[in-house]
Design a protein around this motif. Sequence first.
Motif, PDB file in Angstrom:
ATOM      1  N   TYR A   1       0.981  -1.374  -0.026  1.00 49.30           N
ATOM      2  CA  TYR A   1       0.000  -0.160   0.122  1.00 49.30           C
ATOM      3  C   TYR A   1       0.982   1.361  -0.051  1.00 49.30           C
ATOM      4  CZ  TYR A   1      -3.022  -3.696   1.916  1.00 49.30           C
ATOM      5  OH  TYR A   1      -3.816  -4.836   2.184  1.00 49.30           O
ATOM      6  N   SER A   2       0.675   2.095  -1.004  1.00 52.83           N
ATOM      7  CA  SER A   2       1.369   3.541  -1.039  1.00 52.83           C
ATOM      8  C   SER A   2       0.570   4.511  -0.225  1.00 52.83           C
ATOM      9  CB  SER A   2       1.545   3.515  -2.395  1.00 52.83           C
ATOM     10  OG  SER A   2       0.440   3.920  -3.150  1.00 52.83           O
ATOM     11  N   SER A   3      -0.553   4.198  -0.006  1.00 47.76           N
ATOM     12  CA  SER A   3      -1.223   5.341   0.723  1.00 47.76           C
ATOM     13  C   SER A   3      -2.355   4.715   1.163  1.00 47.76           C
ATOM     14  CB  SER A   3      -1.932   6.378  -0.375  1.00 47.76           C
ATOM     15  OG  SER A   3      -2.733   5.839  -1.172  1.00 47.76           O
ATOM     16  N   LEU A   4      -3.065   5.538   2.196  1.00 45.40           N
ATOM     17  CA  LEU A   4      -4.519   5.134   3.145  1.00 45.40           C
ATOM     18  C   LEU A   4      -5.147   4.628   2.000  1.00 45.40           C
ATOM     19  CD1 LEU A   4      -6.281   4.722   5.527  1.00 45.40           C
ATOM     20  CD2 LEU A   4      -6.835   7.227   5.377  1.00 45.40           C
ATOM     21  N   GLY A   5      -5.584   5.400   0.856  1.00 44.81           N
ATOM     22  CA  GLY A   5      -6.426   5.070  -0.198  1.00 44.81           C
ATOM     23  C   GLY A   5      -6.477   3.796  -0.973  1.00 44.81           C
ATOM     24  N   ASP A   6      -5.209   3.276  -1.101  1.00 45.10           N
ATOM     25  CA  ASP A   6      -5.093   2.046  -1.577  1.00 45.10           C
ATOM     26  C   ASP A   6      -5.506   0.737  -0.709  1.00 45.10           C
ATOM     27  OD1 ASP A   6      -3.732   3.305  -3.823  1.00 45.10           O
ATOM     28  OD2 ASP A   6      -1.863   2.816  -3.224  1.00 45.10           O
ATOM     29  N   TYR A   7      -5.136   1.003   0.891  1.00 40.72           N
ATOM     30  CA  TYR A   7      -5.559   0.350   1.494  1.00 40.72           C
ATOM     31  C   TYR A   7      -7.071   0.124   2.062  1.00 40.72           C
ATOM     32  CZ  TYR A   7      -6.275  -1.654   6.461  1.00 40.72           C
ATOM     33  OH  TYR A   7      -6.622  -2.570   7.370  1.00 40.72           O
ATOM     34  N   LEU A   8      -7.653   1.412   2.139  1.00 38.44           N
ATOM     35  CA  LEU A   8      -9.157   1.191   2.012  1.00 38.44           C
ATOM     36  C   LEU A   8      -9.814   0.747   0.886  1.00 38.44           C
ATOM     37  CD1 LEU A   8      -9.701   4.783   3.732  1.00 38.44           C
ATOM     38  CD2 LEU A   8     -10.070   2.315   4.845  1.00 38.44           C
ATOM     39  N   ASN A   9      -9.583   0.753  -0.289  1.00 41.63           N
ATOM     40  CA  ASN A   9     -10.056   0.289  -1.457  1.00 41.63           C
ATOM     41  C   ASN A   9      -9.873  -1.132  -1.421  1.00 41.63           C
ATOM     42  OD1 ASN A   9     -11.002   2.661  -2.806  1.00 41.63           O
ATOM     43  ND2 ASN A   9      -9.049   2.873  -4.012  1.00 41.63           N
ATOM     44  N   GLU A  10      -8.679  -1.604  -0.924  1.00 42.69           N
ATOM     45  CA  GLU A  10      -8.740  -3.115  -1.085  1.00 42.69           C
ATOM     46  C   GLU A  10      -9.803  -3.800   0.064  1.00 42.69           C
ATOM     47  OE1 GLU A  10      -5.398  -5.840   0.705  1.00 42.69           O
ATOM     48  OE2 GLU A  10      -5.292  -5.790  -1.291  1.00 42.69           O
ATOM     49  N   LYS A  11      -9.781  -2.959   1.272  1.00 45.75           N
ATOM     50  CA  LYS A  11     -10.733  -3.543   2.318  1.00 45.75           C
ATOM     51  C   LYS A  11     -12.030  -3.401   1.804  1.00 45.75           C
ATOM     52  CE  LYS A  11      -9.633  -4.541   5.628  1.00 45.75           C
ATOM     53  NZ  LYS A  11      -9.113  -5.909   6.308  1.00 45.75           N
ATOM     54  N   ARG A  12     -12.489  -2.656   1.058  1.00 45.41           N
ATOM     55  CA  ARG A  12     -13.807  -2.040   0.642  1.00 45.41           C
ATOM     56  C   ARG A  12     -14.208  -3.434  -0.522  1.00 45.41           C
ATOM     57  NH1 ARG A  12     -12.744   4.365   0.536  1.00 45.41           N
ATOM     58  NH2 ARG A  12     -13.750   4.637   2.695  1.00 45.41           N
ATOM     59  N   PHE A  13     -13.051  -3.651  -1.364  1.00 51.16           N
ATOM     60  CA  PHE A  13     -13.456  -4.523  -2.458  1.00 51.16           C
ATOM     61  C   PHE A  13     -13.500  -5.914  -1.853  1.00 51.16           C
ATOM     62  CE2 PHE A  13     -10.839  -7.568  -4.530  1.00 51.16           C
ATOM     63  CZ  PHE A  13     -11.727  -7.873  -5.850  1.00 51.16           C
ATOM     64  N   LEU A  14     -12.775  -6.252  -0.928  1.00 57.35           N
ATOM     65  CA  LEU A  14     -12.940  -7.535  -0.363  1.00 57.35           C
ATOM     66  C   LEU A  14     -14.526  -7.810   0.267  1.00 57.35           C
ATOM     67  CD1 LEU A  14      -9.402  -8.121   1.148  1.00 57.35           C
ATOM     68  CD2 LEU A  14     -10.206  -9.087  -0.809  1.00 57.35           C
ATOM     69  N   TYR A  15     -14.655  -6.775   1.035  1.00 54.30           N
ATOM     70  CA  TYR A  15     -15.974  -6.754   1.566  1.00 54.30           C
ATOM     71  C   TYR A  15     -17.391  -6.774   0.689  1.00 54.30           C
ATOM     72  CZ  TYR A  15     -19.757  -5.624   5.150  1.00 54.30           C
ATOM     73  OH  TYR A  15     -20.836  -5.633   5.865  1.00 54.30           O
ATOM     74  N   ALA A  16     -16.985  -5.770  -0.325  1.00 55.76           N
ATOM     75  CA  ALA A  16     -18.042  -5.829  -1.655  1.00 55.76           C
ATOM     76  C   ALA A  16     -18.236  -7.194  -2.244  1.00 55.76           C
ATOM     77  CB  ALA A  16     -17.613  -4.755  -2.572  1.00 55.76           C
ATOM     78  N   CYS A  17     -17.088  -8.136  -2.389  1.00 55.14           N
ATOM     79  CA  CYS A  17     -17.231  -9.174  -3.003  1.00 55.14           C
ATOM     80  C   CYS A  17     -17.912 -10.300  -2.083  1.00 55.14           C
ATOM     81  CB  CYS A  17     -15.726  -9.788  -3.218  1.00 55.14           C
ATOM     82  SG  CYS A  17     -14.963  -8.899  -4.728  1.00 55.14           S
ATOM     83  N   ARG A  18     -17.671 -10.048  -0.812  1.00 53.32           N
ATOM     84  CA  ARG A  18     -18.341 -11.041   0.189  1.00 53.32           C
ATOM     85  C   ARG A  18     -19.845 -10.934  -0.040  1.00 53.32           C
ATOM     86  NH1 ARG A  18     -17.684 -10.409   6.733  1.00 53.32           N
ATOM     87  NH2 ARG A  18     -19.761 -11.347   7.237  1.00 53.32           N
TER      88      ARG A  18
END
Length: 214
Positions: A150-167
């Motif tokens: 992760y290069s920034s907070l945005g990258d981290y949050l996007n991944e967390k949101r993506f994984l939760y959305a897939c669920r």
Amino acid sequence: MTGEHILIAAVVIVFVMAFIVTMLVLNANAKKIISTNTKLVENQNMLLELNRQQGCEIEMLQKRQEELEKRLNQNTGDEVTLLREQTRQHREHIELTADMTDDELMEWMNSQMDEMRLFTDSNLTLKDMAKALGLTQKRLAVLFKNHPKYSSLGDYLNEKRFLYACRLLREEPHWTIEAVGAEAGFGGRRTFQTEVKRRLGITPLQYRQSQTQN
């Protein structure tokens, strides 16, 4: 006119001129004194006004202090206990994370983020996240800066949101795509679709259909 008369006339003229000069000087000094006195009166009035205002402010502060003390005395034992518990938990967070390595802190933070689902707030900031986790903004910023993924907070949050959305796409088949994206913390449908397609190469709807077929 004799020389004596001329001398007397000259002396008189000198005295008259001296008198005129003296009167001019006295007049100028009188004006200065009047001006100084006027300023002194103005300053005195200003000081009196300031003192009056300060007195009002002091009285207001005293009233506010009395109100706060009254509210404090009215607090129930449960509220005091809750405040102490929150303080204790905050101290525990500080002590727990103080000596963690970056990898350990990232693992701990992931578990906290999943438990509290902070990433579902589309307006989440570094400050908000640090406050919720009991960390400093500087510690979080350094953590993301040094992380290889992760290069920034945005990258981290996007991944967390993506994984939760897939669920959610898998577990909530009756939810609309917009509802899934909003629940996961994406700002809009287009942002959600763009993120899923970037990571999976397909749209959220196509992903849901592929999971249903399986």
